[in-house]
Write a protein that holds these residues in place. Structure first.
Motif, PDB file in Angstrom:
ATOM      1  N   ILE A 899       0.873  -1.182   0.000  1.00 29.38           N
ATOM      2  CA  ILE A 899       0.000   0.000   0.000  1.00 29.38           C
ATOM      3  C   ILE A 899       0.900   1.219   0.000  1.00 29.38           C
ATOM      4  O   ILE A 899       1.693   1.415   0.928  1.00 29.38           O
ATOM      5  CB  ILE A 899      -0.934   0.023   1.223  1.00 29.38           C
ATOM      6  CG1 ILE A 899      -1.709  -1.298   1.337  1.00 29.38           C
ATOM      7  CG2 ILE A 899      -1.873   1.205   1.152  1.00 29.38           C
ATOM      8  CD1 ILE A 899      -2.556  -1.381   2.591  1.00 29.38           C
ATOM      9  N   THR A 900       0.829   2.051  -1.025  1.00 29.58           N
ATOM     10  CA  THR A 900       1.656   3.251  -1.101  1.00 29.58           C
ATOM     11  C   THR A 900       1.141   4.282  -0.111  1.00 29.58           C
ATOM     12  O   THR A 900       0.017   4.172   0.430  1.00 29.58           O
ATOM     13  CB  THR A 900       1.645   3.831  -2.517  1.00 29.58           C
ATOM     14  OG1 THR A 900       0.295   4.217  -2.832  1.00 29.58           O
ATOM     15  CG2 THR A 900       2.114   2.800  -3.528  1.00 29.58           C
ATOM     16  N   TYR A 902       0.162   7.181  -0.725  1.00 33.29           N
ATOM     17  CA  TYR A 902      -1.030   7.853  -1.255  1.00 33.29           C
ATOM     18  C   TYR A 902      -2.280   7.028  -0.993  1.00 33.29           C
ATOM     19  O   TYR A 902      -3.350   7.567  -0.657  1.00 33.29           O
ATOM     20  CB  TYR A 902      -0.853   8.085  -2.751  1.00 33.29           C
ATOM     21  CG  TYR A 902      -2.057   8.694  -3.418  1.00 33.29           C
ATOM     22  CD1 TYR A 902      -2.378  10.049  -3.263  1.00 33.29           C
ATOM     23  CD2 TYR A 902      -2.901   7.910  -4.198  1.00 33.29           C
ATOM     24  CE1 TYR A 902      -3.488  10.598  -3.875  1.00 33.29           C
ATOM     25  CE2 TYR A 902      -4.014   8.449  -4.819  1.00 33.29           C
ATOM     26  CZ  TYR A 902      -4.311   9.792  -4.652  1.00 33.29           C
ATOM     27  OH  TYR A 902      -5.411  10.326  -5.268  1.00 33.29           O
ATOM     28  N   GLN A 903      -2.174   5.698  -1.118  1.00 32.43           N
ATOM     29  CA  GLN A 903      -3.324   4.827  -0.917  1.00 32.43           C
ATOM     30  C   GLN A 903      -3.627   4.604   0.557  1.00 32.43           C
ATOM     31  O   GLN A 903      -4.670   4.045   0.890  1.00 32.43           O
ATOM     32  CB  GLN A 903      -3.085   3.477  -1.598  1.00 32.43           C
ATOM     33  CG  GLN A 903      -2.909   3.559  -3.111  1.00 32.43           C
ATOM     34  CD  GLN A 903      -4.131   4.112  -3.807  1.00 32.43           C
ATOM     35  OE1 GLN A 903      -5.254   3.967  -3.321  1.00 32.43           O
ATOM     36  NE2 GLN A 903      -3.927   4.793  -4.943  1.00 32.43           N
ATOM     37  N   LEU A 920      -5.880  -3.410  -6.277  1.00 33.90           N
ATOM     38  CA  LEU A 920      -5.778  -2.522  -7.428  1.00 33.90           C
ATOM     39  C   LEU A 920      -5.072  -3.190  -8.605  1.00 33.90           C
ATOM     40  O   LEU A 920      -5.432  -2.973  -9.756  1.00 33.90           O
ATOM     41  CB  LEU A 920      -5.016  -1.243  -7.050  1.00 33.90           C
ATOM     42  CG  LEU A 920      -5.676  -0.326  -6.018  1.00 33.90           C
ATOM     43  CD1 LEU A 920      -4.794   0.887  -5.750  1.00 33.90           C
ATOM     44  CD2 LEU A 920      -7.051   0.136  -6.483  1.00 33.90           C
ATOM     45  N   ASP A 930      -0.974  -4.915  -5.401  1.00 36.92           N
ATOM     46  CA  ASP A 930      -1.103  -3.513  -5.006  1.00 36.92           C
ATOM     47  C   ASP A 930      -2.484  -3.308  -4.398  1.00 36.92           C
ATOM     48  O   ASP A 930      -3.510  -3.670  -5.002  1.00 36.92           O
ATOM     49  CB  ASP A 930      -0.915  -2.606  -6.213  1.00 36.92           C
ATOM     50  CG  ASP A 930       0.538  -2.539  -6.640  1.00 36.92           C
ATOM     51  OD1 ASP A 930       1.361  -2.068  -5.832  1.00 36.92           O
ATOM     52  OD2 ASP A 930       0.852  -2.979  -7.770  1.00 36.92           O
ATOM     53  N   SER A 932      -5.229  -0.799  -1.728  1.00 32.85           N
ATOM     54  CA  SER A 932      -5.610   0.583  -1.414  1.00 32.85           C
ATOM     55  C   SER A 932      -6.514   0.598  -0.204  1.00 32.85           C
ATOM     56  O   SER A 932      -7.356  -0.297  -0.021  1.00 32.85           O
ATOM     57  CB  SER A 932      -6.323   1.236  -2.592  1.00 32.85           C
ATOM     58  OG  SER A 932      -6.760   2.533  -2.253  1.00 32.85           O
ATOM     59  N   ARG A 934      -8.008   3.689   0.449  1.00 33.23           N
ATOM     60  CA  ARG A 934      -8.771   4.925   0.269  1.00 33.23           C
ATOM     61  C   ARG A 934     -10.249   4.635   0.504  1.00 33.23           C
ATOM     62  O   ARG A 934     -10.827   3.700  -0.075  1.00 33.23           O
ATOM     63  CB  ARG A 934      -8.545   5.474  -1.131  1.00 33.23           C
ATOM     64  CG  ARG A 934      -7.129   5.997  -1.363  1.00 33.23           C
ATOM     65  CD  ARG A 934      -6.988   6.608  -2.722  1.00 33.23           C
ATOM     66  NE  ARG A 934      -7.894   7.714  -2.893  1.00 33.23           N
ATOM     67  CZ  ARG A 934      -8.331   8.186  -4.041  1.00 33.23           C
ATOM     68  NH1 ARG A 934      -7.942   7.607  -5.154  1.00 33.23           N
ATOM     69  NH2 ARG A 934      -9.156   9.196  -4.098  1.00 33.23           N
ATOM     70  N   GLU A 974      -4.391   6.242  -9.745  1.00 31.29           N
ATOM     71  CA  GLU A 974      -4.218   5.659  -8.424  1.00 31.29           C
ATOM     72  C   GLU A 974      -2.754   5.225  -8.207  1.00 31.29           C
ATOM     73  O   GLU A 974      -2.179   5.477  -7.163  1.00 31.29           O
ATOM     74  CB  GLU A 974      -5.154   4.456  -8.240  1.00 31.29           C
ATOM     75  CG  GLU A 974      -6.634   4.792  -8.370  1.00 31.29           C
ATOM     76  CD  GLU A 974      -7.129   5.688  -7.233  1.00 31.29           C
ATOM     77  OE1 GLU A 974      -6.453   5.758  -6.189  1.00 31.29           O
ATOM     78  OE2 GLU A 974      -8.180   6.344  -7.410  1.00 31.29           O
ATOM     79  N   ILE A 975      -2.199   4.532  -9.184  1.00 30.40           N
ATOM     80  CA  ILE A 975      -0.804   4.065  -9.080  1.00 30.40           C
ATOM     81  C   ILE A 975      -0.119   4.345 -10.418  1.00 30.40           C
ATOM     82  O   ILE A 975      -0.691   4.094 -11.477  1.00 30.40           O
ATOM     83  CB  ILE A 975      -0.721   2.562  -8.754  1.00 30.40           C
ATOM     84  CG1 ILE A 975      -1.422   2.238  -7.434  1.00 30.40           C
ATOM     85  CG2 ILE A 975       0.738   2.100  -8.685  1.00 30.40           C
ATOM     86  CD1 ILE A 975      -1.458   0.759  -7.115  1.00 30.40           C
ATOM     87  N   SER A 984      -8.791   4.773 -11.500  1.00 26.53           N
ATOM     88  CA  SER A 984     -10.171   4.482 -11.045  1.00 26.53           C
ATOM     89  C   SER A 984     -11.129   5.421 -11.754  1.00 26.53           C
ATOM     90  O   SER A 984     -10.757   6.554 -12.084  1.00 26.53           O
ATOM     91  CB  SER A 984     -10.269   4.648  -9.527  1.00 26.53           C
ATOM     92  OG  SER A 984      -9.998   5.995  -9.151  1.00 26.53           O
ATOM     93  N   ASN A1012      -0.056  10.835  -8.478  1.00 31.09           N
ATOM     94  CA  ASN A1012      -1.205  10.178  -7.846  1.00 31.09           C
ATOM     95  C   ASN A1012      -2.301  11.198  -7.599  1.00 31.09           C
ATOM     96  O   ASN A1012      -2.063  12.285  -7.079  1.00 31.09           O
ATOM     97  CB  ASN A1012      -0.791   9.541  -6.524  1.00 31.09           C
ATOM     98  CG  ASN A1012       0.174   8.394  -6.726  1.00 31.09           C
ATOM     99  OD1 ASN A1012       0.115   7.720  -7.734  1.00 31.09           O
ATOM    100  ND2 ASN A1012       1.053   8.186  -5.755  1.00 31.09           N
TER     101      ASN A1012
END
Length: 1917
Positions: A899-900, A902-903, A920, A930, A932, A934, A974-975, A984, A1012
């Motif tokens: 999970i980055t 940003y996510q 994702l 990957d 998320s 969010r 998103e990525i 998305s 992102n």
């Protein structure tokens, strides 16, 4: 071959003439035959190299030996045979001198002395580099020429030596180059370059020649050249009217008109060709010689008699008028050109068939015309030829060939014991043939004259040729006429022969063919299979059947493989034999993955490709076939011109019909056979073709995936679909690109199917700077010019595309005339209209993942089913990284989620916490998911699947149920992946889609930057299905700005602006960010905080985090258009708080000052430097030794400093131009004697250049520094320690350890890090800085390695720094600094030395002080005296307590009375007397040399030995001086009346001789020089010196300045001597009776007066002395020594200059002593170069050079000494002493080159000095070198001078010293067996008897006496 060799050895003595004399003569007659054998090896050069020299005893066959037997004629055998009749005494050196003597008699100065008896000959014995020869071109090869030389020798000329390096553009060197310039039979003049000799096999020796005229005409000039002279020249260039000629000299040139060229050779004249011409005229103004090359004129031109012509101007081939001077045994002696003589041998007479009475055809003074055959400049010997063909400048005809048989050859001459000269009836002319005696019959011939008569007929076979003489060599043996193979020309490839095995070795077997030729059977050809022990199968002597493989360069190779030997198939012995379809046998030479190399006969080889080996797919050829295996193969095709043969192991190939043939553009399947570095080879499943090739670029459309696919492919993998791109013979060129396979029906195979404005798929086949070449099917290619290749005209095509790249191209134009197709690759016209690019990308990823899983043995290929895109999965946080969070899953241990930041949507997760996240993206090959967190994504996913019973697939379908193909949607990034985006779609319940960042044509283009959360517009191109790997595929159409930058415009970004930027990467020294639209920036590590003190300034930042920063600098204008250009940003609080400055940069102030403390971060660590960044543009460097003072920290230097570490230091120097600083870690402290203001001013005034800065400006007394040992100075020199980049300090020997230790240097080595304290920093007048260091610390906190090496028994006293701290009777320690026969000096501290007299070294007698007290030894002693004014200290090492005064009280002199007879033992022998230790006392008395015997004693050492018991009478007792004088004369023992007479006399003699030893000692720096002066005067004062000093008034001297010698072995004391001892008249009268006593008396009187007063201790006292004795070098040198002891070097120099001006010019020796002292002074404290120059002007240069050499040797300056001694050998090359010094140095240094030095010396020295030099060199070898070399030298000179008994005596003395009794006795036996005069024999017998007596062997003594009596009786009888 071995047996025949043995037979010939037995046969040779019988073939020689038999005399009735003694057996010795017949034994000597064997030598001519042995000489022939050695010369035969030289003639082996006809065959270039021997066949196989390792086999048998000899490398020559019987015919090869016979080939060279003509040289056994009189020019070899008779000459040596007759020489044997000389006296025996000449036999010693005849072997080495005979050729030189012969050649030396024929010198250019005419005949001097006795005429020679034999003609000169050229053999390997006397041929040498520089010799000029006339030769004939025998062979012209590609790389060299073979030249036939006189005497049957052959030489080689390399192509580079065939002509002078004239203009390279005129002469082209290549294939056939030599054959175009030279021809067989051409006569040429050449110079010997070198001889290649092999001691193991002399048959391999080669003579390398040069045809360069620059060497041949070396001494020519324009003045020497005269009209009518014949000269050789190269054609330099071809002009319109003639040819420019080159004579080897650039000073003049030649011109040959075309009309004067009458050369009959076809082909014309070429540049570089060698021509001969006659000088027509000379233009000296233009320096041009005009030539004519008419052959008739050239052949008839005779060289004129020139006055003053030298031998260097003689050229081989020159025609001369000659006159017969004498008739020799094997030729004639001629005189020519007034000054010269030369010889003609039997093979070069006018009659080519000289009979036995050939001498009748010549008479003295007969005139003849001859040509020069050879010149030896070294011996000045000249050979001539009268051969009629050679005289006419033509090559002798050769009408026979090797191997020819003649049945009716006529015997012309019979040479007794040597051979026959035959006349062979060849056509058109008869040919002379010479047959050696060894080649006449199989059996030994006793009497050659009886069996063969002149005029008889014989049958002969030609064995060899001597082209220059026009003579052949032959053989008469019956075996030579049998068999098919006689010469190498008879050997044919494929021939089956029987051969006898001669030898077997590891490389194979040597076999002999019945004809006598040798051949090699290599190890691989000895059997069908590999054999470990070939010696078991191949027995020496066995006869086996072989087949000839080839014969190259006269080397024959055969095989014993049964398949080859018995093969009935045709053979391939040349490339022309390889016809298509031929089936033959061959053997495998090499096996590779792509095929096998097969070899045939005569070196022919072919190649069988892998497809023709008959292998199964994937099999390894190395497992099926082996190297050396015999195979049957079929020739597929051959190209003889290019030497290529294609083979097949498939004998019957399969044929396919044309209907089954594969066509271009068709699809086939294939199985991977093997993988090479650049392609994949597959088996194609189609008829007519079996193999195909896929290049790496054609494995996938995406470049990265193609490389990855190659790495996972394995043999056996099946490609379902492959596109046939091209057909190459029987192989296919294939492609696995999905884009080409999918649109295969649209790809045009030829130009007729291409239509304008259509878009077609292809691939790039080539790239140039001006465009791209795109290929379709077959060879159909289009071109896209650079203007149409990209939308941006500035793009570099070589970087934008790659060869093999898949492209979509728009057909722009088709030219019907040229057939050219012009294409456009612009993305605007060729962009993809569907999602095929990204679709194929994901499909290829799945293939690669599957292959990876199969390769690793994995079984779970369906793990991704649990991670459907868009679903919610459960996991636990496994790790928290800077860039995101790692998630673990319970079911799949090897699958990870990520999970980055940003996510994470701002959530903070801890390790181990459970999460629910949305999928994702899934990467199967990386096994990575990957995720998320969010909320909007997770919420959308839940809303789409509110009912729990709805499965995952249904929920995913509901998310995209409203989407249709080609629908335009708005998406959010998103990525950001490397190749695609995960987006998305908020409008459709946040459905997840995938869009490619690049396209077919833009794979390597700079891509747009995405953030992102950024909004994009895309078109739906593919709904989730199996073909799309279950993904929603989109095609980007428009890119919007990121939310944080929506309001910002490109124009708003300027310096001072605040921006919001996202962190994309964190480096050790900077943060990488992106902001705005595709803008990149960085934050330097110094732009994070206001103060650079933080360990890790980036600790609080993560990748993906958004920060607010201020722009502080724009990118450079030169980098602004490049990819990766960066803006400089700052997040410093002060920078963010301040107002933005408008401009290009917020400037950094470069305001630094020396001594300022700054902080920087490490950005580079080197081996000795650390580089810091202080700000964005300011750098700093820190040296390793400035980083710490602790050795362990310096050792760990590179580990202590790492990139990113903050380091604070103080500025040492500043470079404003380069903007970098030099730092040190300690503050710059001021020196203690200066104020702070002074040091600050000094530091500010330093130079700012960091490289040239004064590194010692920051070093002060008391500083603790880190250092590194740079050099360990020999002896007690201490250490040289580096304390800076260019700064060094010295550690005194006494400062190495904290306490006194025996070996303070132990534990130290070069390169070791140490800790030191600065003791003193001094500056010299010349500006150099001297730093004194110490390893001792004042507070005893550290001592480098002191604990390890400390002696626990040593005292804890430290070195005394000041002389004032010393006082008498104080116990001190020190290290021995210098040792001499008179005492030694020790180091008490770095500034104080002390002297120790020899008498104070020990209580016992010391025989060798240098061995007992080596330099560096630690000693403990007691101070005797201290003189602070002169800085002199005297110490004693005696262990007895108390001073000399106490000792004097202990000794009881009352018990000694004059006249008493005492007994004792000799303690020491001196030249002036004996020291006798009196029994039962501690006293030692002196018996002067005059009191030892009534007769004169020449040498005390021969009569007495130390330890011998003696009796003596007391002559005098001097209690005041503590001395006892003794006498040992027989008269003293008998008559006491003589006692009174000798008392006073002995006392004076005793004292004066001791004073002679005392006066020669010195306590200062110049002690060594004074010793040298005394050594040259035989180490004692002679009478003349004493007489001169006696005339000087009494000196006011103090005995403390001299090193007083105490004969009683007690401590010396200082006493005043106020009265002079008187000598009465009675003594004077008695002294007159003997001259020796008178001389000694006057010497004693002179020395008494010299020591009457105290020796001066001050400058004023010395001034009085030099005024009274201005010519005494002794006083001047003592004066200089006083100044040096007071550290006043300049004053010492001025005294030396005064002395040179004051001393009388007639006193050469005294002045020379001053010059020597001056040299010593400058060598120690200055630069002696100027003094040397002046000394050489005013003195004998030889003496000065010898003195300077002694200085260099004593101070161990070996390099300077070596240079000087070599310079001396050149300057004084006639001096024997100089050459002996060179030999002595080479022996001392253990250097090579002794023999070469001796040879050079013998060439340079006059003849009368040779004996002295050789004998002295031999003595040096015995003493310090190799005794065997000394023996060889003595043996050499004794061979020439056997009657020199002095040489025998020296030789015997040297052997006696080695104590090898057997060798000594053998040498004595040789000496007494000589026939010498009785007086000399008596000397030898006496020496022999003395030696045997010393050995104590009574039998040997009697034996010597017996031998002496026998000699006396034989002499008298």
């Amino acid at each position: 071959m071995a047996s025949s060799s043995k037979k010939s050895q037995k046969r040779k003595p019988k073939g020689m003439p038999v005399d009735k004399s003694s057996k010795k003569i017949s034994k000597e007659k064997r030598k001519p035959v042995s000489v022939v054998g050695s010369e035969a090896l030289g003639l082996q050069l006809q065959d270039d190299v021997p066949d196989f020299p390792r086999g048998g005893e000899s490398s020559l066959t019987s015919r090869q030996t016979g080939e060279i037997r003509p040289e056994d004629d009189y020019e070899f055998g008779t000459e040596d045979h007759l020489k044997k009749k000389k006296k025996k005494g000449n036999n010693m050196s005849s072997k080495s001198r005979a050729p030189v003597d012969d050649l030396g008699l024929l010198s250019g100065g005419g005949i001097k002395g006795k005429l020679p008896r034999y003609a000169n000959k050229i053999t390997f014995k006397n041929i040498s580099p520089g010799m000029k020869l006339w030769g004939l071109v025998a062979e012209v090869n590609e790389k060299d020429l073979v030249i036939s030389l006189p005497g049957g020798l052959r030489g080689l000329v390399h192509a580079s030596d065939a002509f002078d390096p004239i203009r390279s553009d005129q002469v082209e060197v290549g294939e056939g180059f030599l054959s175009s310039l030279f021809y067989v039979g051409q006569l040429v003049s050449c110079v010997v370059l070198r001889l290649d000799e092999d001691n193991k096999d002399k048959g391999k020796r080669k003579i390398w020649l040069s045809l360069r005229l620059s060497m041949l005409h070396k001494n020519f000039n324009l003045d020497v050249v005269q009209e009518g002279m014949v000269l050789a020249a190269y054609v330099k260039s071809i002009e319109d009217h003639g040819y420019i000629l080159h004579f080897g000299h650039s000073s003049f040139m030649g011109f040959l008109p075309k009309n004067s060229l009458a050369d009959g050779r076809s082909g014309g004249v070429k540049a570089g060709q060698l021509l001969q011409g006659v000088v027509r005229s000379i233009d000296k103004g233009r320096k041009v010689i005009y030539m004519s090359s008419d052959p008739d004129t050239v052949s008839k031109c005779v060289t004129k008699d020139l006055k003053g012509i030298s031998i260097d101007l003689l050229i081989p081939g020159m025609m001369v008028n000659a006159r017969v001077k004498s008739i020799l045994e094997n030729g004639i002696l001629l005189s020519f050109l007034n000054y010269f003589t030369g010889t003609v041998d039997l093979f070069h007479l006018q009659n080519i068939y000289p009979s036995t009475n050939w001498k009748d055809g010549y008479s003295e003074s007969q005139k003849v015309i001859a040509r020069i055959l050879f010149i030896d400049p070294l011996t000045r010997a000249v050979g001539l030829t009268l051969n009629p063909h050679l005289v006419q400048n033509r090559a002798p005809p050769c009408d026979v060939k090797i191997g020819d048989i003649y049945d009716d050859a006529k015997v012309v001459r019979v040479d007794k014991g040597l051979g026959l000269l035959l006349e062979v009836p060849s056509i058109p002319e008869s040919t002379p043939v010479y047959v050696s005696i060894s080649d006449i019959d199989e059996e030994e011939i006793q009497r050659l004259q009886k069996k063969y008569k002149e005029g008889s007929r014989v049958r002969v076979r030609i064995l060899g040729l001597r082209n220059l003489e026009g003579i052949a060599t032959g053989i008469l043996k019956a075996s030579a006429f049998e068999g098919d193979v006689f010469t190498h020309s008879d050997v044919k490839p494929g021939m089956v022969v029987k051969a006898k095995i001669i030898s077997v070795d590891a490389f194979g077997a040597i076999v002999q063919i019945p004809g006598g030729l040798k051949a090699l059977c290599p190890l691989r050809h000895m059997s069908e299979f590999e054999i470990a022990k070939p010696g078991k199968k191949f027995k020496v002597g066995a006869e086996l059947v072989f087949r000839v493989l080839g014969c190259k360069s006269k080397r024959i190779t055969v095989t014993h493989k049964k398949t080859l030997v018995k093969s009935k198939l045709g053979i391939i012995s040349s490339y022309a034999d390889a016809t298509d379809g031929l089936i033959t046998h061959g053997w495998i030479a090499k096996i590779e993955m792509h095929g096998c190399i097969v070899r045939f006969y005569n070196g022919v080889q072919g190649f069988a490709p892998r497809s023709e080996l008959g292998l199964d797919p994937g099999s390894d050829p190395g497992l099926v076939y082996t190297v050396g295996q015999v195979v049957k193969c079929r020739v597929i095709s051959s190209i003889p011109a290019s030497r290529r043969v294609n083979l097949s192991f498939i004998i019957k190939p399969t044929r396919a019909s044309e209907e089954d043939m594969v066509k271009l553009g068709s699809l086939v399947s294939g199985v991977v056979d093997r993988i090479t570095s650049d392609s994949v080879v597959v088996f194609v499943n189609s008829r007519g073709f079996s193999m195909g090739k896929i290049s790496v670029e054609h494995l996938a459309d995406h470049h990265g995936q193609a490389i990855l696919m190659k790495s996972v492919l394995k043999p056996g993998y099946k490609f379902d679909q492959l596109l046939v791109l091209d057909i190459n013979g029987s192989n296919l060129v294939l492609s696995a690109k999905s884009s080409l396979i999918k649109f295969a029906d649209q790809i045009p195979p030829d130009i007729s199917q291409i239509h304008p404005n259509s878009v077609v798929h292809g691939y790039i086949c080539n790239l140039i700077e001006t465009g791209c070449f795109v290929r379709f099917l077959g060879r159909l290619t289009g071109f896209s010019p650079i203007k149409k290749a990209t939308d941006d005209k500035k793009t570099n095509l070589l970087k934008a595309y790659y060869i093999g790249q898949s492209v979509r191209c728009n057909v722009f134009d088709i030219s019907s005339e040229t057939g050219r197709v012009t294409l456009s690759l612009k993305q605007t016209s060729c962009s993809s209209t569907d999602a095929s690019f990204i679709q194929d990308y994901f499909l290829m990823k799945e293939k690669i993942a599957k292959l990876q899983c199969l390769g690793s043995g994995g079984s779970d290929l369906k793990w991704d089913e649990g991670f459907s895109i868009g679903t919610i999965v459960d996991g636990k946080v496994g790790d928290v990284k800077e860039v995101g969070v790692v998630i673990n899953f319970e079911k799949y241990n090897d699958v990870f989620g990520f999970i980055t930041n940003y996510q994470l949507a701002g959530m903070v997760l801890e390790k181990g916490s459970a999460v629910k996240a949305m999928v994702l993206d899934v990467s199967k090959e990386e096994r990575l998911v990957d995720l998320s967190l969010r909320p909007e994504l997770i919420k959308g996913s839940k809303e789409g699947s509110s009912q729990k019973h709805v499965n995952k697939k249904k929920r995913r379908r509901e998310a995209v149920k409203d989407l249709v193909a080609h629908q335009t949607v708005n998406a959010v990034v998103e990525i950001v992946k490397d190749d695609y985006l995960v987006v998305s779609i908020p409008e459709h319940n946040y459905a997840i889609g995938y869009a490619s960042i690049s396209d077919y044509n833009t794979q390597k283009f700079p891509q747009k930057q995405f953030l992102n959360g950024q909004s994009v517009t895309a078109n739906v191109m593919g709904l989730p299905s199996l073909e799309t790997s279950g993904r929603l595929l989109l095609l980007l159409s428009e890119v919007n700005e990121a939310p944080c930058c929506k309001r910002a415009k490109k124009s708003s970004h300027k310096v001072g602006s605040l921006v919001h930027a996202e962190i994309t990467d964190i480096k050790p020294l900077e943060l990488k960010l992106k902001f705005g639209v595709a803008l990149r920036g960085r934050i330097h590590i110094t732009e994070v905080h206001d103060i650079n003190v933080f360990e890790n300034p980036f600790a609080g930042y993560k990748i993906g985090q958004t920060v607010t920063a201020r722009i502080v600098a724009k990118p450079n204008e030169s980098d602004s258009h490049r990819k990766g250009s960066q803006w400089e940003l700052s997040i410093r609080p002060k920078t963010l708080a301040g107002a933005g400055d408008i401009g290009d940069t917020i400037g950094e102030s470069f305001q630094f000052s020396t001594g300022q403390c700054v902080t920087g971060y490490v950005y580079k660590v080197e081996s000795e430097w650390v580089w810091l960044t202080v700000s964005r543009s300011v750098r700093a460097q820190l040296y390793i030794l400035d980083s710490s003072c602790e050795p362990n920290e310096l050792e760990d230097f590179q580990n202590r400093f790492y990139v990113g570490k903050p380091v604070s230091g103080y500025i040492l120097s500043i470079n404003k131009e380069k903007k970098y600083l030099r730092l040190i870690l300690r503050p710059l402290s001021a020196p203690r004697h200066r104020t702070g203001d002074d040091i600050e001013a000094k530091l500010d005034d330093q130079r700012t250049d960091v490289v040239n800065a004064d590194m010692t400006a920051y070093i002060h007394e008391g500083d603790v520094l880190g250092g590194r040992i740079s050099k360990i100075i020999p002896g007690v020199g201490g250490l040289l320690v580096q304390v800076g980049p260019h700064a060094y300090g010295r550690v005194h020997f006494t400062e190495l350890a904290e306490t006194w230790v025996p070996d303070p240097l132990s534990g130290y080595h070069t390169g070791q890090f140490v800790k030191s304290v600065v003791l003193e920093v001094s500056h010299s007048v010349k500006g150099t800085v001297h730093v004194d260091l110490s390893f001792r610390s004042s507070d005893q906190m550290f001592s480098q390695n002191a604990k390890e090496i400390q002696n626990p028994e040593s005292t804890s006293s430290k070195p005394v720094e000041k002389i004032e701290d010393l006082h008498p009777d104080m116990v001190v320690q020190g290290y021995v600094k210098h040792v001499s026969p008179k005492g030694c000096f020790i180091l008490l501290s770095r500034k104080i030395d002390a002297k120790i007299l020899l008498s104070n070294l020990s209580d016992e007698y010391i025989k060798d002080p240098e061995n007992e007290f080596p330099v560096g030894r630690l000693v403990t002693g007691r101070v005797l005296s201290v003189d602070p004014l002169s800085n002199r200290v005297e110490v004693t090492l005696k262990k007895s307590d108390g001073t000399s005064r106490i000792n004097s009280d202990i000794v009881d002199f009352s018990k000694f009375h004059v006249g008493d007879i005492i007994s004792g033992r000799i303690k020491r022998l001196e030249p002036y007397g004996l020291f006798i230790a009196i029994d039962n006392t501690n006293m030692v008395g002196l018996c002067h040399v005059s009191e030892i015997s009534d007769d004169h004693v020449d040498n005390i050492d021969t009569k007495f030995k130390a330890g011998e018991k003696v009796d003596a009478r007391i002559l005098k007792v001097d209690e005041e001086r503590k001395r006892i004088s003794l006498g040992m004369k027989n008269s003293y023992m008998r008559d006491e009346s003589a006692l009174e007479v000798s008392l006073e006399q002995e006392s004076d003699a005793n004292f004066s001789d001791k004073m002679k030893s005392i006066a020669s000692m010195n306590s200062g720096l110049l002690d060594t020089q004074i010793m040298d002066i005394e050594d040259e005067n035989n180490r004692c004062l002679n009478f003349s010196q004493a007489e001169a000093r006696a005339s000087v008034p009494p000196l006011d001297v103090n005995l403390e300045d001299f090193d007083e010698f105490d004969a009683d072995n007690t401590t010396s004391q200082n006493q005043e001597h106020g009265k002079e001892d008187t000598i009465n008249e009675k003594e004077k009268k008695r002294a007159k009776k003997k001259a020796m006593e008178e001389r000694e008396k006057e010497i004693r009187a002179a020395e008494e007066r010299l020591l009457e007063e105290d020796i001066p201790r001050t400058a004023d006292e010395f001034e009085k002395m030099v005024r009274s004795s201005p010519n005494s070098s002794f006083i001047w040198i003592k004066y200089m020594d006083l100044m040096i002891s007071m550290a006043d070097v300049e004053k010492a120099r001025s005294i030396a200059e005064r002395a040179l001006r004051t001393i009388n010019i007639r006193e050469e020796n005294e002045k020379l002593n001053i010059w020597k002292a001056y040299l010593n002074l400058e060598n120690e404290f200055g630069n002696p170069r100027e003094v040397i120059r002046r000394a050489l002007q005013y003195n004998d240069p030889k003496k000065i050079y010898l003195a300077l050499l002694g200085v260099y040797e004593r101070t161990e300056q070996h390099q300077l000494a070596d240079e000087l001694v070599h310079k001396m050998t050149k300057k004084f090359k006639h001096s024997c002493k100089i050459w002996l010094r060179l030999v002595q140095r080479l022996l001392k240094q253990n250097q090579d080159g002794i023999q070469s030095a001796v040879n050079r010396a013998l060439l340079s020295l006059p003849r009368h000095k040779h004996i002295k030099f050789i004998s002295q060199t031999a003595i040096l070898e015995f003493k310090g070198g190799v005794p065997d070399r000394g023996r060889s030298m003595f043996e050499g000179i004794l061979r020439e001078y056997p009657k020199r008994t002095d040489l025998w005596s020296v030789y015997l003395d040297q052997e006696i010293q080695l104590q090898d009794s057997d060798v000594i006795r053998a040498l004595f036996e040789r000496a007494i067996s000589l026939s010498l005069p009785p007086k000399k024999m008596k000397f030898l017998f006496k020496k022999y008897l003395e030696y045997e007596k010393s050995q104590g062997d009574e039998e040997r003594i009697e034996y010597v006496k017996k031998k002496a009596m026998e000699y006396v009786e034989s002499t008298l009888g």
